[in-house]
Write a protein that holds these residues in place. Structure first.
Motif, short mmCIF file in Angstrom:
data_model
loop_
_atom_site.label_atom_id
_atom_site.label_comp_id
_atom_site.label_asym_id
_atom_site.label_seq_id
_atom_site.Cartn_x
_atom_site.Cartn_y
_atom_site.Cartn_z
N GLU A 38 -3.17 -1.83 10.95
CA GLU A 38 -3.74 -0.66 11.59
C GLU A 38 -4.63 0.05 10.58
O GLU A 38 -4.19 0.41 9.49
N LEU A 39 -5.89 0.24 10.93
CA LEU A 39 -6.86 0.87 10.04
C LEU A 39 -7.10 2.32 10.48
O LEU A 39 -6.69 2.73 11.57
N ARG A 40 -7.77 3.09 9.62
CA ARG A 40 -7.98 4.52 9.89
C ARG A 40 -8.98 4.80 10.99
O ARG A 40 -8.90 5.82 11.66
N SER A 41 -9.98 3.91 11.13
CA SER A 41 -11.07 4.22 12.05
C SER A 41 -11.76 2.94 12.51
O SER A 41 -11.59 1.87 11.91
N ASN A 80 0.84 -1.20 0.00
CA ASN A 80 0.00 0.00 0.00
C ASN A 80 0.87 1.25 0.00
O ASN A 80 0.41 2.33 0.28
N ASP A 125 -13.77 1.55 9.74
CA ASP A 125 -13.01 0.68 8.84
C ASP A 125 -12.91 -0.74 9.39
O ASP A 125 -12.96 -1.71 8.64
N LYS A 160 -7.89 -0.52 15.24
CA LYS A 160 -7.74 0.93 15.39
C LYS A 160 -7.64 1.21 16.88
O LYS A 160 -8.47 0.76 17.67
N GLU A 166 -8.78 6.12 18.94
CA GLU A 166 -9.75 6.99 18.25
C GLU A 166 -10.57 7.83 19.23
O GLU A 166 -10.76 9.02 19.03
#
Length: 148
Positions: free
Chosen positions: A79-82, A47, A85, A128, A131
């Motif tokens: 690790e995801l953004r939110s 990515n 996700d 995540k 947050e």
């Protein structure tokens, strides 16, 4: 002094290369990865920051298979953004019939994750953390600015 600046790539061995290639190709397309390079005995996705490679295990490895609890690989976390996700990943996994071992939930304070298995039983995670804390800090900053 030498300093590690990141993890460049991970390579795993799989028992059925074609089956795992199909699994990871769908997963990585969903996660925004593209094929980095492909050879007869290996394929890698990226990515732009993370590289993940698979290749076939040798005959002994294929015969033995993988078992969670063995010495070695325990799990790999993306690790995801939110948190959304994480939920979207779980929905994708369910549509694809992937075995989810721990559904999307808060496993530690402000740590939200879903855990699932690849075709060989290797444990993967979409997660995540922080947050809620980040949102609380942003709200404090906004409140401070509005008082000025």
């Amino acid at each position: 002094m030498v300093r590690v600046v990141g993890i460049d790539h991970l390579v795993i061995r799989v028992s059925d290369f074609d089956k795992s290639k199909a699994f990871y190709d769908k997963l990585f397309k969903f996660l925004g990865f593209e094929v980095l390079d492909e050879y007869a005995d290996a394929i890698g996705w990226t990515n732009g920051k993370t590289r993940y490679w698979i290749g076939p295990a040798d005959a002994e490895g294929q015969a033995r298979g993988y078992r969670i609890g063995d010495v070695g690989f325990h799990h790999y976390a993306f690790e995801l953004r939110s948190r959304k996700d994480v939920d979207d990943l779980e929905a994708f996994l369910r549509r694809e019939g992937v075995r989810i071992v721990d559904p999307a939930d808060e496993y530690y304070d402000d740590y939200y994750a879903v855990f699932f298995l690849d075709p060989d039983g290797l444990k993967l995670e979409g997660m995540k953390w922080g947050e809620r804390q980040a949102k609380a800090e942003a709200a404090k900053k906004k409140a401070k600015k509005s008082k000025k």
